[in-house]
Write an enzyme that holds these catalytic residues in place. Structure first.
Site, PDB file in Angstrom:
ATOM      1  CG  MET A 101      -6.735   3.433  -9.599  1.00 40.11           C
ATOM      2  SD  MET A 101      -6.796   5.159 -10.075  1.00 40.11           S
ATOM      3  CE  MET A 101      -6.861   5.940  -8.485  1.00 40.11           C
ATOM      4  CB  CYS A 102      -2.536   2.491  -5.154  1.00 41.65           C
ATOM      5  SG  CYS A 102      -3.334   4.085  -4.861  1.00 41.65           S
ATOM      6  NE  ARG A 103      -0.444  -1.556  -9.111  1.00 43.60           N
ATOM      7  CZ  ARG A 103      -1.193  -2.414  -9.828  1.00 43.60           C
ATOM      8  NH1 ARG A 103      -0.636  -3.479 -10.384  1.00 43.60           N
ATOM      9  NH2 ARG A 103      -2.478  -2.181  -9.980  1.00 43.60           N
TER      10      ARG A 103
END
Length: 252
Positions: A1-3
């Protein structure tokens, strides 16, 4: 997903936290080292920071990849802050919200980011959304799972819940309504950082000369002082201490 990453420390350019480290958030947009879900974080990015003497954070967000934004390099070079929260995004599902769906989300003195996913979105969101007043639903910045999680947390904060309790209660509420969700949340008011490890990697680093504390999806360098956070854990940190508390996983 995101960081994502949040950091507190002496005032320094944003790039010192986000760009200059060998494996910093800037590079994690296209070459994350520990990302288990997704590969490239090119669906938007954002950075929020606090100016001296102003309790409300400033924010810069864009819908495209961080490496394609020529203005970000200048901003990261000259803007200095003692507190920053930033994220690069890999969208859960395609949508039309553009930069409105990119973290950090903000209200009052808070900055917020979510790394993960609410499983079954948007079907599982119905019962969660029903717990919010209509005015707060209409005020949602974007039609994505992260924006709803932020609204649930913000409602608790504005009702007076302490930061750690509000964050834990929000994760437990969403986890019960949508089992299997991944809910690594970051929130700061410029003086403290709170985070949850719930289904995604989370690390923290403290007490370096240029840094009091950082919490991040993955280390931005190979310093052995980085510590991995156990899953199902709440973290609360200020410039002096980091407190880890186990979270109770809801029954599926």
């Amino acid at each position: 997903m995101c960081r994502h990453i949040a950091a507190l420390g002496p005032a320094r350019p944003l790039g010192g936290v986000l760009v200059e480290p060998e494996y910093g958030l800037y590079r994690q947009a296209w070459a994350p080292r520990r990302q288990r879900h997704g590969t490239v974080n090119a669906d938007g990015f954002g950075v929020g920071w606090y100016a001296d003497g102003d309790p409300r954070p400033a924010r810069y967000r864009r819908a495209g990849p961080i490496w394609a934004d020529q203005s970000f390099g200048d901003l990261a070079r000259v803007v200095r802050s003692e507190a920053v929260l930033a994220a690069v995004r890999d969208a859960t599902v395609a949508g039309a919200d553009d930069e409105a769906a990119a973290a950090p989300f903000t209200a009052d003195r808070w900055l917020f980011s979510h790394n993960g996913v609410v499983t079954g979105w948007p079907g599982t969101a119905v019962d969660l959304a029903a717990t919010l007043p209509a005015a707060e639903l209409l005020a949602l910045e974007a039609r994505c799972d992260s924006a709803l999680v932020w609204a649930l947390l913000l409602h608790r904060l504005r009702e007076g819940e302490p930061l750690g309790q509000a964050l834990a209660d929000t994760v437990l509420q969403v986890g019960a309504a949508a089992p299997g969700s991944r809910l690594n949340l970051l929130v700061t008011d410029g003086e403290r950082i709170a985070a949850t490890a719930w289904g995604e990697d989370l690390w923290y680093l403290k007490d370096r000369p240029e840094l009091h504390v950082a919490m991040a999806s993955e280390p931005y360098d190979d310093d052995p002082a980085w510590r991995e956070v156990p899953d199902l854990t709440l973290l609360i940190a200020d410039r002096n201490d980091v407190l880890l508390t186990p979270l109770k996983e809801p029954l599926a």
